[in-house]
Design a protein around this motif. Sequence first.
Motif, mmCIF file in Angstrom:
data_model
loop_
_atom_site.group_PDB
_atom_site.id
_atom_site.type_symbol
_atom_site.label_atom_id
_atom_site.label_comp_id
_atom_site.label_asym_id
_atom_site.label_seq_id
_atom_site.Cartn_x
_atom_site.Cartn_y
_atom_site.Cartn_z
ATOM 1 N N VAL A 1 0.845 -1.193 0.000
ATOM 2 C CA VAL A 1 0.000 0.000 0.000
ATOM 3 C C VAL A 1 0.884 1.248 0.000
ATOM 4 N N ALA A 2 1.905 1.261 0.851
ATOM 5 C CA ALA A 2 2.797 2.427 0.929
ATOM 6 C C ALA A 2 3.404 2.716 -0.445
ATOM 7 N N ARG A 3 3.881 1.684 -1.092
ATOM 8 C CA ARG A 3 4.515 1.873 -2.401
ATOM 9 C C ARG A 3 3.510 2.395 -3.418
ATOM 10 N N ARG A 4 2.268 1.884 -3.349
ATOM 11 C CA ARG A 4 1.242 2.356 -4.298
ATOM 12 C C ARG A 4 0.956 3.842 -4.128
ATOM 13 N N PHE A 5 1.193 4.362 -2.913
ATOM 14 C CA PHE A 5 0.984 5.788 -2.668
ATOM 15 C C PHE A 5 2.285 6.587 -2.843
ATOM 16 N N GLY A 6 3.357 5.907 -3.265
ATOM 17 C CA GLY A 6 4.626 6.608 -3.481
ATOM 18 C C GLY A 6 5.443 6.830 -2.226
ATOM 19 N N TYR A 7 5.255 5.974 -1.215
ATOM 20 C CA TYR A 7 6.030 6.097 0.034
ATOM 21 C C TYR A 7 7.184 5.104 0.018
ATOM 22 N N GLU A 8 8.386 5.589 0.367
ATOM 23 C CA GLU A 8 9.572 4.739 0.347
ATOM 24 C C GLU A 8 9.943 4.301 1.753
ATOM 25 N N GLU A 9 10.544 3.127 1.823
ATOM 26 C CA GLU A 9 10.900 2.604 3.149
ATOM 27 C C GLU A 9 12.160 3.268 3.697
ATOM 28 N N ILE A 10 12.147 3.516 4.985
ATOM 29 C CA ILE A 10 13.321 4.037 5.677
ATOM 30 C C ILE A 10 13.523 3.191 6.933
ATOM 31 N N VAL A 11 14.780 2.990 7.301
ATOM 32 C CA VAL A 11 15.092 2.283 8.545
ATOM 33 C C VAL A 11 15.941 3.214 9.387
ATOM 34 N N THR A 12 15.531 3.436 10.606
ATOM 35 C CA THR A 12 16.342 4.262 11.511
ATOM 36 C C THR A 12 16.712 3.406 12.723
ATOM 37 N N PRO A 13 17.756 3.799 13.457
ATOM 38 C CA PRO A 13 18.199 2.974 14.589
ATOM 39 C C PRO A 13 17.149 2.896 15.697
ATOM 40 N N VAL A 14 17.162 1.790 16.432
ATOM 41 C CA VAL A 14 16.254 1.711 17.590
ATOM 42 C C VAL A 14 16.817 2.535 18.753
ATOM 43 N N ILE A 15 18.117 2.843 18.697
ATOM 44 C CA ILE A 15 18.712 3.686 19.736
ATOM 45 C C ILE A 15 18.892 5.098 19.192
ATOM 46 N N GLU A 16 18.425 6.078 19.954
ATOM 47 C CA GLU A 16 18.631 7.482 19.600
ATOM 48 C C GLU A 16 19.212 8.189 20.825
ATOM 49 N N ALA A 17 19.723 9.394 20.610
ATOM 50 C CA ALA A 17 20.152 10.205 21.750
ATOM 51 C C ALA A 17 18.931 10.460 22.631
#
Length: 412
Positions: free
Chosen positions: A28-44
């Motif tokens: 569904v995301a791709r059909r709406f033009g949304y791209e996948e992103i992965v961010t770390p589970v640890i943040e400041a």
Amino acid sequence: MRAVRGMRDILPKDRGIWRVAEKAAADVARRFGYEEIVTPVIEAAELIERVGEDTDAVAKELYRFEDRGGRKLALRPEATAGVVRAYFEGHLNQLPQPARLFLIGPMFRYNRPQKGRYRQFFQLDVEAIGGESPALDAEVIEIAATWLREIGLGDLRMDLNSIGDAKCRPAYLDLLRAYYRPLKDQLHGDCQRRLESNPLLLLDCKVPQCQPFKVDAPRITDHLCEECAAAWTAVRRLLDAAGIEYRHDPYLVRGLDYYTRTVFEFYPANRDGSQDALGGGGRYDGLAEAEGWPATPGVGFASGLDRVTEMMKETGAEVIAAPLAEVLVLADAGLEVAAAEVARICRTAISVAVDYEPKSLRAKMRSANKLGSRWVVLLSASEAGRRVAQLKNMASGEQAEVAWDDLPARLA
Ligand code: AMP
């Protein structure tokens, strides 16, 4: 040793339904033009704390720790703060706007574990960053509604509200305080405290003694500035045109200043409002600035996959079977090399596993029955020497001698 409290394993028998939910989300995301992103589970820790200090997810439930280098870190309790950071750090703000992004991954909150509430849980997160059109609010809602419908959860209720912006909200909050002040003694403790600091949260309160006063409280949608009123009208018109039903819930709010205008939440249709939401989201035009980046509008949606898959099970959603080996190769001890070769040959056409356990062929046959494989290839020493094997169809019971090299054609 056991799993840590509030953390759980998703076992292979359950992964099938998760895969359906995740694959539909990505489609569904791709059909709406949304791209996948992965961010770390640890943040400041500072990043998370700056944008969520007043929320339970941050104030009381944050997994906060120092690493060996003395850095103050946090396990992310939600995705948006990290995604917005990545948007700037990865220069997505310099590409055509908005950046349309989605993320699937684990989030962490130190809350009291119960059914549907875990300390590690998974979210689908959808964000449109760098655009202020109300059409993006409706677009994100449409993605959520489409995804939920496609995984068999179309029977939902969506609540919708607008909470204005920095221009119109302060005057409304004064009205709200003025309304509640004479009632202060009748409110529960938290609400008495919030009355001056964050009165919007009084509308969200679920404590029975506070309920009677809500009906007559001023509604923010009656006090929006021109721009917010236009956006409120536009979002509803877009949802109507998309055929997405919603209920205006004047008590649906967010307690942080950086949230603006649209807020929404999805609930199972036939349950009352106290039921936990399946997902929700809204516009956060002040978030980037709260993180110390240039002011940048954004709107997003997050849904808990643990709850969604739980509901899919209840509604009997179709599950793609786990990729169980369709063929099982059974051989006498000492024939490992031959068994591995037969499997390699069959694998060009079909999924195969070899039973290498040191037990009799009879016992291996019993396991094959239990596993539910469609075919069994039986290998004995004399047959291996001639590069033939017995192929058994488990459903019909038929068995025949087949040359190894003919197996792929017979199994395909
Ligand atoms: P929130 O960021 O609190 O609005 O949460 C968004 C969605 O994540 C909720 O609607 C739930 O579906 C899910 N969620 C939040 N907290 C938990 C939790 N502790 N365990 C499982 N799902 C959760």
